[in-house]
Design an enzyme around this catalytic site. Structure first.
Site, short mmCIF file in Angstrom:
data_model
loop_
_atom_site.label_atom_id
_atom_site.label_comp_id
_atom_site.label_asym_id
_atom_site.label_seq_id
_atom_site.Cartn_x
_atom_site.Cartn_y
_atom_site.Cartn_z
N THR A 289 0.86 -1.17 0.00
CA THR A 289 0.00 0.00 0.00
C THR A 289 0.90 1.22 0.00
OG1 THR A 289 -1.64 -1.24 1.20
CG2 THR A 289 -1.82 1.13 1.35
N SER A 360 -12.02 -1.38 4.62
CA SER A 360 -10.59 -1.05 4.59
C SER A 360 -10.16 -0.53 5.95
CB SER A 360 -10.37 0.03 3.53
OG SER A 360 -9.04 0.48 3.54
O1 DON Z 1 -7.55 -1.49 2.70
C1 DON Z 1 -6.88 -2.07 3.55
O2 DON Z 1 -7.09 -1.94 4.76
C2 DON Z 1 -5.72 -2.97 3.12
N1 DON Z 1 -5.92 -3.38 1.75
C3 DON Z 1 -4.42 -2.23 3.30
C4 DON Z 1 -3.23 -3.14 3.05
C5 DON Z 1 -1.95 -2.55 3.43
O3 DON Z 1 -1.84 -1.46 3.97
C6 DON Z 1 -0.74 -3.37 3.16
N2 DON Z 1 0.45 -2.60 3.32
N3 DON Z 1 1.30 -2.64 4.13
#
Ligand code: DON
Length: 478
Positions: A289, A360
């Protein structure tokens, strides 16, 4: 987004959505048991992407540059490549087996022999350049219609996926009101559902607002912050989902009366086991992310978080499109009480349904006081919300941008019922205080987060930008 001229504040919800053929139990076997990794690997794990629609919408409604302009550097980087850097190389090494399964992903990220490329090797994505060019010319239609959409659907279905042309053509960005709250006079603007981030952040801050955190010893302070995290993450698990599908008691959850009730179950001297909170019965960190914080000379601001969920998403690049498939479907609760990769549990509210958006944790946030402003956010899956809480408190305690991104972190997410902490986040004294209160503690095997912070001091006009030393990124002022 915040537009300075008229104070307009809005949230672009360009969250992935479940395909129309998705079903509630699609990741369960006939006996109702979760199928291992079904929601994180393979084309069934990919939600219908939203980011391309957001880029178009953003450019048309809020941008100073046309999409054609703002995509130009990305197209050039995709076509001409960029030199492989250490962090990406480490991610490729970590996910090599997965990338090998997709010939198109292997072509982009691995050597001809299927190995990990050396640092400095140019990573080129010519197919992605073509896809971005289609968007530069046609806007969102360049992705959700025409040749690219057809190739996406063909590619996903060839692997056993369920995407349809209609799923892509019907994708829409939804503008939603951000959540706004108040903590000791600071105005907090953050993500509303389908992210749980803003609700959980305000929920935790409201609980803390009733304690004098400066007057208690530091062990008790961290205990109280953890108890607030525990309750906010519980509410996330129990109540939250896509607002277009479920009714949620948002005003209640972010209100002061509720916070007072939550506080009444917190003891100053003792951890409350998560099991004792009415909630969900049950049973590591994976990126990827990205967060951007932006402030322009006119005072316009963006806190933007983007995600394909785990490193390289499903690891599959759809032939002829250069598009790497996300595995955001794992952000749904595939069965009540079954944790996802981040250990998060959920309820029916976050069950899978056709066209529904998975819950999320992304928490792009503005914190504004009479003295100044902070724009911030971070990746980190379930850890995002606790980072947002600690970052808010750090800012309000007078820390600079550079100090905020560096500050060691601790985390509690209701279930599992344990405080995970980074080396140095808790002093030996705080550890024994917390253990004496019956908290379970576990030092994390590695640090987490990649927080991007901008601060703006109104009196002096000073702007600071800092990127998390744990991750990649850079604070730039120009
Ligand atoms: O939307 C969410 O909460 C997840 N898809 C976020 C994933 C994430 O932050 C991975 N990174 N470190």
């Amino acid at each position: 987004l915040h537009r300075q001229a008229d104070g307009v504040e809005t949230m672009l919800d360009a969250r992935e959505k479940a395909p129309g053929a998705a079903t509630r139990d699609m990741y369960l076997d006939p006996g109702g048991n979760p199928i291992a990794r079904a929601s994180v690997a393979g084309p069934l794990a990919a939600g219908i992407p939203g980011e391309p629609a957001a880029f178009d919408y953003l450019a048309r409604r809020f941008g100073k540059l046309a999409l054609k302009e703002s995509l130009r550097p990305a197209i050039r980087l995709a076509r001409e490549g960029f030199p492989l850097y250490p962090r990406l190389q480490a991610a490729i090494r970590y996910k090599r087996e997965l990338l090998l399964r997709s010939p198109d992903a292997a072509k982009v990220f691995l050597t001809a022999e299927g190995g990990v490329p050396e640092l400095g090797v140019m990573i080129k994505q010519p197919d992605l350049a073509l896809t971005l060019e289609a968007m530069a010319v046609q806007g969102a239609k360049g992705f959700y219609g025409g040749r690219v959409a057809q190739d996406l659907v063909n590619g996903v279905r060839a692997e056993g996926g369920i995407w349809t042309l209609e799923d892509l053509a019907s994708y829409r960005v939804i503008e939603r009101k951000p959540l706004v709250g108040n903590y000791h006079g600071a105005r907090i603007v953050s993500a509303s559902p389908p992210s749980s981030g803003g609700v959980a952040l305000l929920d935790a801050l409201n609980i803390l607002a009733g304690f004098d955190l400066q007057q208690v010893d530091s062990g008790t302070r961290k205990h109280l912050i953890v108890e607030a995290m525990r309750r906010a993450y519980r509410d996330r698990a129990v109540y939250l989902g896509d607002p277009d599908f479920v009714a949620m008691p948002l005003a209640l959850l972010t209100g002061q009366d509720y916070a007072a009730g939550q506080r009444s179950s917190i003891r100053l001297d003792k951890a409350m086991p998560s099991d004792l909170l009415p909630g969900i019965e049950t049973g590591p960190l994976g990126p990827h992310t990205t967060h951007f914080s932006i402030l322009d000379a006119g005072g316009n601001r963006v806190a933007g978080t983007l995600s394909v969920n785990l490193y390289f998403g499903t690891g599959e690049i759809v032939p002829k499109t250069g598009v790497l498939l996300n595995n955001t479907m794992d952000d749904f609760s595939i069965k009540p009480g079954t944790p996802n990769v981040f250990g998060l549990v959920g309820n029916d509210e976050n069950a899978i349904a056709p066209n529904k958006r998975p819950l999320s944790s992304m928490t792009p946030t503005f914190v504004e006081t009479p003295r100044g402003l902070m724009i911030f956010g971070t990746p980190g899956g379930s850890y995002i919300i606790s980072m947002a809480l600690l970052g808010t408190l750090d800012y309000l305690n007078g820390m600079s941008a550079a100090e905020i991104v560096k500050d060691p972190r601790y985390h509690h997410q209701y279930l599992p019922d344990v405080i995970e902490y980074e080396k140095g986040a808790l002093s030996p004294n705080e550890i024994s205080r917390l253990e004496a209160m019956n908290h379970k503690l576990e030092e994390g095997s590695r640090p987490w987060g990649n927080m991007q912070v901008i601060t703006w001091d109104f009196a002096t006009g000073k702007v600071e930008a800092a990127a998390d030393p744990r991750g990649e990124g850079e604070g730039l002022i120009y």
